[in-house]
Design a protein around this motif. Structure first.
Motif, PDB file in Angstrom:
ATOM      1  N   VAL A 209      44.606 -17.180  54.457  1.00  0.00           N
ATOM      2  CA  VAL A 209      44.096 -15.967  53.833  1.00  0.00           C
ATOM      3  C   VAL A 209      43.294 -15.118  54.822  1.00  0.00           C
ATOM      4  CG1 VAL A 209      42.724 -15.083  51.876  1.00  0.00           C
ATOM      5  CG2 VAL A 209      44.010 -17.206  51.635  1.00  0.00           C
ATOM      6  N   LEU A 210      42.887 -15.708  55.937  1.00  0.00           N
ATOM      7  CA  LEU A 210      41.925 -15.067  56.828  1.00  0.00           C
ATOM      8  C   LEU A 210      42.429 -13.777  57.454  1.00  0.00           C
ATOM      9  CD1 LEU A 210      40.209 -18.053  58.674  1.00  0.00           C
ATOM     10  CD2 LEU A 210      39.521 -16.859  56.591  1.00  0.00           C
ATOM     11  N   GLU A 211      43.716 -13.694  57.761  1.00  0.00           N
ATOM     12  CA  GLU A 211      44.222 -12.489  58.411  1.00  0.00           C
ATOM     13  C   GLU A 211      44.038 -11.260  57.517  1.00  0.00           C
ATOM     14  OE1 GLU A 211      48.309 -10.721  60.505  1.00  0.00           O
ATOM     15  OE2 GLU A 211      48.303 -12.713  59.584  1.00  0.00           O
ATOM     16  N   ASN A 212      44.438 -11.382  56.270  1.00  0.00           N
ATOM     17  CA  ASN A 212      44.276 -10.264  55.339  1.00  0.00           C
ATOM     18  C   ASN A 212      42.808 -10.009  55.034  1.00  0.00           C
ATOM     19  OD1 ASN A 212      45.657  -8.292  53.488  1.00  0.00           O
ATOM     20  ND2 ASN A 212      44.535  -9.454  51.945  1.00  0.00           N
ATOM     21  N   LEU A 213      42.026 -11.084  54.894  1.00  0.00           N
ATOM     22  CA  LEU A 213      40.592 -10.959  54.652  1.00  0.00           C
ATOM     23  C   LEU A 213      39.909 -10.213  55.797  1.00  0.00           C
ATOM     24  CD1 LEU A 213      37.922 -11.648  53.194  1.00  0.00           C
ATOM     25  CD2 LEU A 213      38.017 -13.910  54.271  1.00  0.00           C
ATOM     26  N   SER A 214      40.223 -10.595  57.032  1.00  0.00           N
ATOM     27  CA  SER A 214      39.624  -9.953  58.203  1.00  0.00           C
ATOM     28  C   SER A 214      40.007  -8.487  58.279  1.00  0.00           C
ATOM     29  CB  SER A 214      40.057 -10.681  59.482  1.00  0.00           C
ATOM     30  OG  SER A 214      39.627 -12.019  59.487  1.00  0.00           O
ATOM     31  N   TYR A 215      41.268  -8.197  57.969  1.00  0.00           N
ATOM     32  CA  TYR A 215      41.728  -6.816  58.006  1.00  0.00           C
ATOM     33  C   TYR A 215      40.948  -5.942  57.030  1.00  0.00           C
ATOM     34  CZ  TYR A 215      44.703  -2.751  57.229  1.00  0.00           C
ATOM     35  OH  TYR A 215      45.163  -1.466  57.082  1.00  0.00           O
ATOM     36  N   ASN A 216      40.804  -6.425  55.790  1.00  0.00           N
ATOM     37  CA  ASN A 216      40.095  -5.639  54.775  1.00  0.00           C
ATOM     38  C   ASN A 216      38.634  -5.415  55.141  1.00  0.00           C
ATOM     39  OD1 ASN A 216      42.226  -5.148  52.971  1.00  0.00           O
ATOM     40  ND2 ASN A 216      41.940  -7.121  51.956  1.00  0.00           N
ATOM     41  N   ILE A 217      37.962  -6.464  55.607  1.00  0.00           N
ATOM     42  CA  ILE A 217      36.544  -6.339  55.930  1.00  0.00           C
ATOM     43  C   ILE A 217      36.354  -5.424  57.136  1.00  0.00           C
ATOM     44  CG2 ILE A 217      34.562  -7.616  56.818  1.00  0.00           C
ATOM     45  CD1 ILE A 217      35.189  -9.833  54.915  1.00  0.00           C
ATOM     46  N   SER A 218      37.182  -5.586  58.159  1.00  0.00           N
ATOM     47  CA  SER A 218      37.069  -4.742  59.341  1.00  0.00           C
ATOM     48  C   SER A 218      37.332  -3.280  59.005  1.00  0.00           C
ATOM     49  CB  SER A 218      38.040  -5.224  60.423  1.00  0.00           C
ATOM     50  OG  SER A 218      38.035  -4.349  61.532  1.00  0.00           O
ATOM     51  N   ARG A 219      38.377  -3.038  58.249  1.00  0.00           N
ATOM     52  CA  ARG A 219      38.755  -1.672  57.897  1.00  0.00           C
ATOM     53  C   ARG A 219      37.644  -0.956  57.135  1.00  0.00           C
ATOM     54  NH1 ARG A 219      43.789   1.059  56.086  1.00  0.00           N
ATOM     55  NH2 ARG A 219      43.153   2.738  54.694  1.00  0.00           N
ATOM     56  N   ASN A 220      36.965  -1.672  56.263  1.00  0.00           N
ATOM     57  CA  ASN A 220      36.001  -1.035  55.366  1.00  0.00           C
ATOM     58  C   ASN A 220      34.569  -1.048  55.881  1.00  0.00           C
ATOM     59  OD1 ASN A 220      37.457  -0.296  52.655  1.00  0.00           O
ATOM     60  ND2 ASN A 220      38.283  -2.298  53.228  1.00  0.00           N
ATOM     61  N   THR A 221      34.296  -1.709  57.003  1.00  0.00           N
ATOM     62  CA  THR A 221      32.916  -1.786  57.496  1.00  0.00           C
ATOM     63  C   THR A 221      32.750  -1.299  58.931  1.00  0.00           C
ATOM     64  OG1 THR A 221      33.188  -4.089  58.247  1.00  0.00           O
ATOM     65  CG2 THR A 221      32.415  -3.745  55.983  1.00  0.00           C
ATOM     66  N   GLN A 222      33.849  -1.044  59.638  1.00  0.00           N
ATOM     67  CA  GLN A 222      33.742  -0.779  61.073  1.00  0.00           C
ATOM     68  C   GLN A 222      32.990   0.508  61.410  1.00  0.00           C
ATOM     69  OE1 GLN A 222      37.705  -0.517  62.659  1.00  0.00           O
ATOM     70  NE2 GLN A 222      38.409   0.987  61.144  1.00  0.00           N
ATOM     71  N   ASN A 223      33.055   1.485  60.558  1.00  0.00           N
ATOM     72  CA  ASN A 223      32.410   2.768  60.853  1.00  0.00           C
ATOM     73  C   ASN A 223      31.123   2.985  60.074  1.00  0.00           C
ATOM     74  OD1 ASN A 223      34.503   3.535  62.643  1.00  0.00           O
ATOM     75  ND2 ASN A 223      35.763   4.214  60.904  1.00  0.00           N
ATOM     76  N   MET A 224      30.571   1.923  59.537  1.00  0.00           N
ATOM     77  CA  MET A 224      29.355   2.046  58.745  1.00  0.00           C
ATOM     78  C   MET A 224      28.170   1.449  59.501  1.00  0.00           C
ATOM     79  SD  MET A 224      30.694   1.091  54.918  1.00  0.00           S
ATOM     80  CE  MET A 224      32.095   1.937  54.169  1.00  0.00           C
TER      81      MET A 224
END
Length: 326
Positions: free
Chosen positions: A207-222
């Protein structure tokens, strides 16, 4: 929701997988698709009808969370309870409705009755596997998949995300260390990050690949603490991967981690391992089976447990648990 190692097909707990043999791909997808359609119709609509227009999406968003359960679920009654009424003597019944009554006694305070709000945002998107949500003033885009149960947003995640957003004074996550077990798509971890927490999101390796993608996408610019994503198999390698001398968390978050799987004892052991004096466990779960209430009873035997809120339309309960003082 963690799709923990399952020793059986979803609807037949006595049917074991043959050694070294995976279930047929089509059969697996069928069962997973059925579960998603039953529990998360918005996700099902988006995954299987990608070319929807905004008006169609609006209609989907306005439907009750589980429309096919008729009035029984809208009244907070499960299929097991309906069968119980038809087949059991009320004085001698030991079905899940009795467990439900006893579970309400875990906490002395009456739980708040709430409804999961429609934070799902209808969008015209070329990506049929993405869902848009809005929490704490931020738009969150979640990529989902039917390949794993953990790659779908389940109702418990919506309930806990909503509660954290609405009760920031009661549960202030700013600069707190937060661990989510069975993080799934990462929605709750993302909300916790937005609220200022140091977040570690964990789940199974697949599950980690999709989990990492979602978290990175939604927090990287905050402007927030950078979250961490790690593997965690319930009950395995806890001392080596998360030594007590190094890791202490203020909050443990879990959503829809209890359902009909073979790792409930390992899940409980993991909760016990991470919950130390001062730690608050927040667990939101859709209650479906008698085994769910049995797990709740075991949890209440170990922790000080209070039901904070109930979402009757979704059969979701939100609980707080803390370590008992000796």
């Amino acid at each position: 929701m963690s799709p923990h190692i399952m020793a059986s097909y979803p609807f037949n707990p006595s049917l074991k997988k043959p050694p070294n043999q995976s279930p047929p791909k089509l059969l697996t997808v069928f069962f997973q698709s059925y579960l998603i359609q039953r529990e998360c119709p918005q996700t099902f609509t988006t995954l299987f009808f990608p070319f929807h227009f905004s008006s169609f999406a609006m209609i989907s968003a306005q439907q009750p969370p589980f429309p096919n359960k008729i009035q029984k679920v809208m009244d907070g009654q499960t299929e097991e309870e309906e069968t119980c009424e038809e087949q059991c003597d009320s004085e001698n019944c030991t079905c899940s409705s009795k467990h439900a009554s006893s579970s309400a006694e875990l906490g002395s305070d009456s739980p708040v009755t709430l409804k999961i709000l429609q934070n799902w945002v209808p969008r015209i998107s070329p990506y049929f596997d993405k869902e848009h949500y809005t929490y704490v003033g931020h738009q969150i885009v979640i990529q989902e998949s039917i390949e794993h149960f953990g790659a779908v947003v389940w109702p418990g995640a919506l309930a806990l995300s909503q509660y954290l957003e609405s009760n920031q004074e009661q549960f202030n996550l700013k600069d707190k260390k937060v661990l989510e077990i069975g993080a799934g798509t990462g929605l709750v971890s993302i909300v916790a990050c937005i609220l200022g927490a140091y977040v570690t999101a964990t789940d199974l390796p697949e599950v980690l690949e999709n989990l990492s993608y979602n978290i990175s996408r939604n927090t990287q610019n905050m402007n927030m603490h950078k979250p961490e994503v790690r593997k965690l198999v319930w009950g395995e390698g806890l001392d080596e991967d998360f030594p007590v001398s190094t890791y202490h968390y203020d909050f443990i978050l879990a959503t829809d981690v209890v359902y009909h799987h073979a790792a409930l004892d390992q899940l409980l052991a993991t909760m016990v391992y991470f919950c130390k004096p001062g730690t608050v466990l927040l667990w939101a779960n859709k209650f479906r089976f008698t085994t769910d209430y049995e797990f709740l009873e075991k949890l209440g035997n170990i922790f000080n447990t209070t039901i904070l809120a109930e979402f009757p339309e979704s059969n979701v309960k939100l609980l707080k648990a803390t370590v008992r003082e000796n």
